[in-house]
Enzyme design. Structure first.
Site, short mmCIF file in Angstrom:
data_model
loop_
_atom_site.label_atom_id
_atom_site.label_comp_id
_atom_site.label_asym_id
_atom_site.label_seq_id
_atom_site.Cartn_x
_atom_site.Cartn_y
_atom_site.Cartn_z
N GLY B 40 0.79 -1.22 0.00
CA GLY B 40 0.00 0.00 0.00
C GLY B 40 0.83 1.27 0.00
O GLY B 40 0.28 2.37 0.09
N HIS B 41 2.13 1.15 -0.08
CA HIS B 41 3.00 2.33 -0.01
C HIS B 41 4.15 2.18 -0.99
O HIS B 41 5.28 1.88 -0.59
CB HIS B 41 3.53 2.50 1.42
CG HIS B 41 4.11 3.86 1.71
ND1 HIS B 41 5.37 4.24 1.31
CD2 HIS B 41 3.59 4.91 2.37
CE1 HIS B 41 5.62 5.48 1.72
NE2 HIS B 41 4.56 5.91 2.36
#
Lengths: 152, 131
Positions: B40-41
């Site tokens: 997610g990053h």
């Protein structure tokens, strides 16, 4: 009336690192408030062992606050113009009490100073009436998308 | 263990006293491509979050605390400066420098990858309290 931005539509972060649930107050260029609900279902607790204190990691609390600050910039129409935001630095952060599953954290961030490529913030995190963390200074840097050298 | 980073911190150099009454130690932690935060990053563009570097410093500090420091509670951050990106497959090496101030302990850390410096971090702990 200003439309409140949806964190998931404004920030590039996704599960498990999208750490803002809902914006509650938004004054472009000035200040923002947003909520983050901490649950026992958070991935950070997946490997908790018996006897572990269940305090929400302070580093994730700061990441969540910093994402709120970033939303204040990124949700302003035309502000980013293809640039990306990096957290450059933070200073004088004080943790006053722990945050635990079941707590709803309210992040408050305000712009102290805005320059062309950097924005300085201050703010705090609260649970109910209690301020749990204060942030004296955070610096977000705006960079062209192809100049990813430093920051995070 | 509670936290966003699944890699194991290894103490490379246990805390040893320096000439100024402080303590020095070194740890390392592999940042594998399989770290869950990369999903997610950011999707398709994995960068290790800066505050996850700080999390690695915090875990390192607790593993390589000076003798007698007791259970440490993170009281604050004096400063964090992010200077270089950390990518999947990097290894972080973290140099810690401890100094006691009354009931508090200050931990100054430099985190670096094989390529470059990643962050300088100054944390403040309360000693001897709850673990």
């Amino acid at each position: 009336m200003t439309v409140l931005p949806d964190p998931g539509l404004v920030l590039p972060h996704r599960y498990p690192m999208l750490l803002v649930d809902r914006v509650t107050e938004f004054e472009p260029g000035t200040r923002i408030r947003a909520l983050k609900a901490v649950t026992r279902n958070e991935p950070c607790y997946a490997r908790a062992a018996a006897g572990d204190a269940l305090g929400y990691p302070e580093t994730l609390l700061l990441e969540s606050w910093a994402q709120t600050a970033g939303l204040l910039v990124a949700a302003e129409p035309g502000k980013l113009a293809g640039q990306i935001m990096l957290l450059g630095s933070m200073s004088e952060v004080t943790f006053r009490r722990g945050v635990f599953p079941g707590d709803v954290v309210e992040h408050r961030a305000r712009i102290v100073r805005a320059l062309s490529t950097t924005v300085l913030f201050a703010g705090e995190c609260a649970v109910g009436p209690d301020v749990v963390c204060t942030v004296s200074r955070a610096v977000l840097a705006l960079r062209a998308g192809d100049q990813l050298g430093g920051g995070s | 263990m509670i936290g966003p980073v699944t890699g194991t911190v290894r103490v490379v150099r246990p805390p040893s006293g320096d000439e100024d009454g402080g303590w020095l130690a070194t740890t390392s932690i592999p940042i594998a491509a399989e770290e869950p935060v990369f999903a997610g990053h950011y999707p398709g563009f994995p960068i290790f979050p800066g505050l996850c570097v700080v999390d690695c410093v915090d875990r390192s500090a607790r593993l390589a605390a000076p003798p007698g420091a007791g259970g440490l509670t993170l009281a604050g951050v004096e400063s964090i400066r992010f200077v270089g990106a950390v990518h999947p497959g990097d290894g972080l090496t973290i140099d810690l420098s401890w100094n006691r101030e009354g009931e508090s302990w200050r931990c100054a850390a430099r985190a670096r990858t094989e390529r470059a410096e990643a962050a300088t971090v100054r944390l403040r702990y309360h000693g001897g309290g709850r673990g």
